[in-house]
Write a protein that holds these residues in place. Sequence first.
Motif, PDB file in Angstrom:
ATOM      1  N   ASP A  88     -13.338 -67.566   2.835  1.00 21.87           N
ATOM      2  CA  ASP A  88     -12.376 -67.088   1.841  1.00 21.87           C
ATOM      3  C   ASP A  88     -12.488 -67.982   0.614  1.00 21.87           C
ATOM      4  O   ASP A  88     -12.400 -69.210   0.719  1.00 21.87           O
ATOM      5  N   ASP A  89     -12.704 -67.356  -0.548  1.00 27.72           N
ATOM      6  CA  ASP A  89     -12.816 -68.159  -1.766  1.00 27.72           C
ATOM      7  C   ASP A  89     -11.431 -68.649  -2.205  1.00 27.72           C
ATOM      8  O   ASP A  89     -10.427 -68.372  -1.546  1.00 27.72           O
ATOM      9  N   ASN A  90     -11.376 -69.368  -3.330  1.00 23.18           N
ATOM     10  CA  ASN A  90     -10.109 -69.972  -3.762  1.00 23.18           C
ATOM     11  C   ASN A  90      -9.061 -68.939  -4.190  1.00 23.18           C
ATOM     12  O   ASN A  90      -7.903 -69.283  -4.364  1.00 23.18           O
ATOM     13  N   ARG A  95     -15.720 -63.695   1.258  1.00 24.06           N
ATOM     14  CA  ARG A  95     -17.091 -63.678   0.740  1.00 24.06           C
ATOM     15  C   ARG A  95     -18.071 -63.835   1.896  1.00 24.06           C
ATOM     16  O   ARG A  95     -17.754 -64.471   2.899  1.00 24.06           O
TER      17      ARG A  95
END
Length: 149
Positions: A88-90, A95
């Motif tokens: 999990d991106d920010n 992703r």
Amino acid sequence: MSVNKIILLGHVGKEPEVRTVGDGVAVATFTLATTERGYTLQNGTQVPDRTEWHNIVVWRKQAEVCGKYVHKGDKLYVEGKVRTRSYDDNRGIKRYVTEVFVEVLELLVSKPVQQPQSSAQTLLQSTVPDSAGQLPMPDYSPHGDGLPF
């Protein structure tokens, strides 16, 4: 039965990043570019080159070797397994990353440049039979191993 094996022959896209994880285990990461050459269709339409970028992951001793000897632009032969992971991106968006975990890695370098021979010397050497009466086979390999790649 299933098989997860990939073979790539391409050029290093960036300098390998080597770091240590866990109990001092080395891991190197870099990109490798493989390119399919473009061509022209019979109607004259140009089809451009197509380059694919691969994320390469190398572990342990091979990672240390990559850090010392592999550089941007080098030609590499790679065998390994394809692995996909997610994170999990920010912003909380999931992703996916596809990577090649290397099992075999060979740095492909050309032979040192030698003084060119005259065309007469080259012709003479290529037409002299050996003791069995056979003409020598040309060496098409840039590595001198007789393989055409």
